[in-house]
Design a protein around this motif. Structure first.
Motif, PDB file in Angstrom:
ATOM      1  N   PHE A 181      11.814   0.661  -6.348  1.00 44.93           N
ATOM      2  CA  PHE A 181      10.987   1.449  -5.766  1.00 44.93           C
ATOM      3  C   PHE A 181      10.814   2.742  -7.220  1.00 44.93           C
ATOM      4  N   ASP A 182       9.468   3.164  -7.005  1.00 43.51           N
ATOM      5  CA  ASP A 182       9.381   4.279  -8.037  1.00 43.51           C
ATOM      6  C   ASP A 182       8.643   5.510  -7.432  1.00 43.51           C
ATOM      7  N   ILE A 183       8.648   6.582  -8.003  1.00 39.35           N
ATOM      8  CA  ILE A 183       7.898   7.855  -7.478  1.00 39.35           C
ATOM      9  C   ILE A 183       7.400   8.574  -8.813  1.00 39.35           C
ATOM     10  N   ASN A 184       6.329   8.751  -8.721  1.00 42.91           N
ATOM     11  CA  ASN A 184       5.657   9.398  -9.957  1.00 42.91           C
ATOM     12  C   ASN A 184       4.515  10.532  -9.614  1.00 42.91           C
ATOM     13  N   GLU A 185       4.880  11.721  -9.765  1.00 44.37           N
ATOM     14  CA  GLU A 185       4.065  12.823  -9.455  1.00 44.37           C
ATOM     15  C   GLU A 185       3.757  12.997  -7.750  1.00 44.37           C
ATOM     16  N   GLY A 186       4.711  12.376  -7.024  1.00 41.67           N
ATOM     17  CA  GLY A 186       4.644  12.393  -5.483  1.00 41.67           C
ATOM     18  C   GLY A 186       4.149  11.144  -5.116  1.00 41.67           C
ATOM     19  N   LYS A 187       3.698  10.172  -5.949  1.00 40.06           N
ATOM     20  CA  LYS A 187       3.197   8.724  -5.558  1.00 40.06           C
ATOM     21  C   LYS A 187       4.146   7.671  -5.627  1.00 40.06           C
ATOM     22  N   VAL A 188       4.327   7.050  -4.336  1.00 37.27           N
ATOM     23  CA  VAL A 188       5.274   6.039  -4.263  1.00 37.27           C
ATOM     24  C   VAL A 188       4.856   4.574  -4.693  1.00 37.27           C
ATOM     25  N   SER A 189       5.488   3.892  -5.267  1.00 35.44           N
ATOM     26  CA  SER A 189       5.110   2.443  -5.703  1.00 35.44           C
ATOM     27  C   SER A 189       6.358   1.697  -5.356  1.00 35.44           C
ATOM     28  N   VAL A 190       6.284   0.268  -5.087  1.00 34.43           N
ATOM     29  CA  VAL A 190       7.232  -0.701  -4.984  1.00 34.43           C
ATOM     30  C   VAL A 190       6.735  -1.894  -5.178  1.00 34.43           C
ATOM     31  N   ARG A 191       7.337  -2.630  -5.837  1.00 34.00           N
ATOM     32  CA  ARG A 191       7.185  -3.908  -6.335  1.00 34.00           C
ATOM     33  C   ARG A 191       8.360  -5.094  -5.874  1.00 34.00           C
ATOM     34  N   ALA A 192       7.707  -6.426  -5.987  1.00 33.38           N
ATOM     35  CA  ALA A 192       8.708  -7.380  -5.590  1.00 33.38           C
ATOM     36  C   ALA A 192       9.124  -8.169  -6.884  1.00 33.38           C
ATOM     37  N   LEU A 193      10.306  -8.267  -6.900  1.00 30.31           N
ATOM     38  CA  LEU A 193      11.011  -8.862  -7.918  1.00 30.31           C
ATOM     39  C   LEU A 193      10.818 -10.462  -7.681  1.00 30.31           C
ATOM     40  N   LYS A 194      11.225 -11.519  -8.167  1.00 24.80           N
ATOM     41  CA  LYS A 194      11.104 -12.784  -8.262  1.00 24.80           C
ATOM     42  C   LYS A 194      12.048 -13.215  -7.197  1.00 24.80           C
ATOM     43  N   GLY A 195      12.101 -13.923  -6.206  1.00 22.30           N
ATOM     44  CA  GLY A 195      12.994 -14.293  -5.064  1.00 22.30           C
ATOM     45  C   GLY A 195      12.249 -14.994  -4.128  1.00 22.30           C
ATOM     46  N   PHE A 196      12.962 -15.528  -3.242  1.00 27.35           N
ATOM     47  CA  PHE A 196      12.410 -16.476  -1.924  1.00 27.35           C
ATOM     48  C   PHE A 196      11.905 -15.447  -1.151  1.00 27.35           C
ATOM     49  N   TYR A 197      10.627 -15.708  -0.754  1.00 25.19           N
ATOM     50  CA  TYR A 197      10.065 -14.995   0.239  1.00 25.19           C
ATOM     51  C   TYR A 197       9.638 -13.587  -0.087  1.00 25.19           C
ATOM     52  N   SER A 198       9.914 -13.064  -1.557  1.00 23.35           N
ATOM     53  CA  SER A 198       9.860 -11.727  -1.658  1.00 23.35           C
ATOM     54  C   SER A 198       8.774 -11.142  -1.330  1.00 23.35           C
TER      55      SER A 198
END
Length: 220
Positions: A181-198
């Motif tokens: 997860f990350d938050i920048n100026e109140g905006k949330v983002s989240v990204r998947a890392l490499k993994g099974f069914y990620s």
């Protein structure tokens, strides 16, 4: 029980009572699935009293017992569909928990060819969810810390922290928790890392975050 409480109480369950899902619980479950199909454009199917899909060596090896009821997540063969399946599948899972039902996300330990539904050429089965009245309520599992899944954990707003805490309770394949997860100026983002069914896991995690934070942050 509300959805935030369901997040805390819900654990994976593979062994079920030999008890039918019927009456008001059945009708409410059907309504939840129909609503999710309408919102998502997915073709989620509910199968009740159908033991064949989990009557396999792998299912027995995986210690599934009386898995006679399940939900199949079906969607078009298109980009982003795994995440959508995770997001709306988990909505169904948590709402099923509020109805007194237990669940388990299942990727491999069932037989797709035994599911009594003919898949269209442009469709694919992405995952299945076993459900029913569990012999137990399952057990909690080891979890990563907030520091391990947030890019910058300094000065986090209270709602963001609560969202991440809920995300850390989300079921993920082999409990891998491959997300950041990350938050920048109140905006949330989240990204998947490499993994099974990620990618599917990412949808589950996003739904948990929104329930935990009580904020609509993602366009799915």
């Amino acid at each position: 029980m509300d959805l935030q409480e369901a997040i805390k109480q819900r654990h994976s369950v593979r062994s079920y009572e030999n008890k039918k899902i019927e009456g008001e619980i059945k009708e409410k479950l059907i309504d939840i699935i129909e609503e999710c199909n309408k919102k998502s454009g997915l073709n989620i199917k509910l199968f009740l009293d159908e033991p064949k899909a989990f009557d396999t060596f792998m299912a027995h090896y995986g210690k599934f017992e009386n898995a006679n009821n399940y939900i199949v997540l079906i969607g078009k063969k298109e980009k982003g569909i795994e995440e959508k399946c995770g997001y709306y599948g988990e909505e169904i899972v948590l709402k099923a928990q509020t109805l007194g039902l237990n669940t388990c996300w299942v990727a491999l330990t069932y037989k797709k060819s035994k599911i009594p539904y003919k898949i269209k050429k442009d469709e694919k089965i992405y995952c299945t969810i076993a459900l029913g009245y569990g012999k137990t309520n399952g057990v909690s599992r080891k979890s990563k810390s907030i520091k391990e899944v947030v890019k910058n954990d300094n000065d986090m707003p209270k709602w963001f922290k609560e969202g991440v805490e809920a995300a850390l309770l989300a079921p993920t394949a082999t409990n891998q928790q491959k997300f950041i997860f990350d938050i920048n100026e109140g905006k949330v983002s989240v990204r998947a890392l490499k993994g099974f069914y990620s990618k599917l896991d990412l949808g589950i995690v996003k739904y948990h975050f929104e329930i935990g934070s009580n904020m609509k942050c993602f366009d799915i």
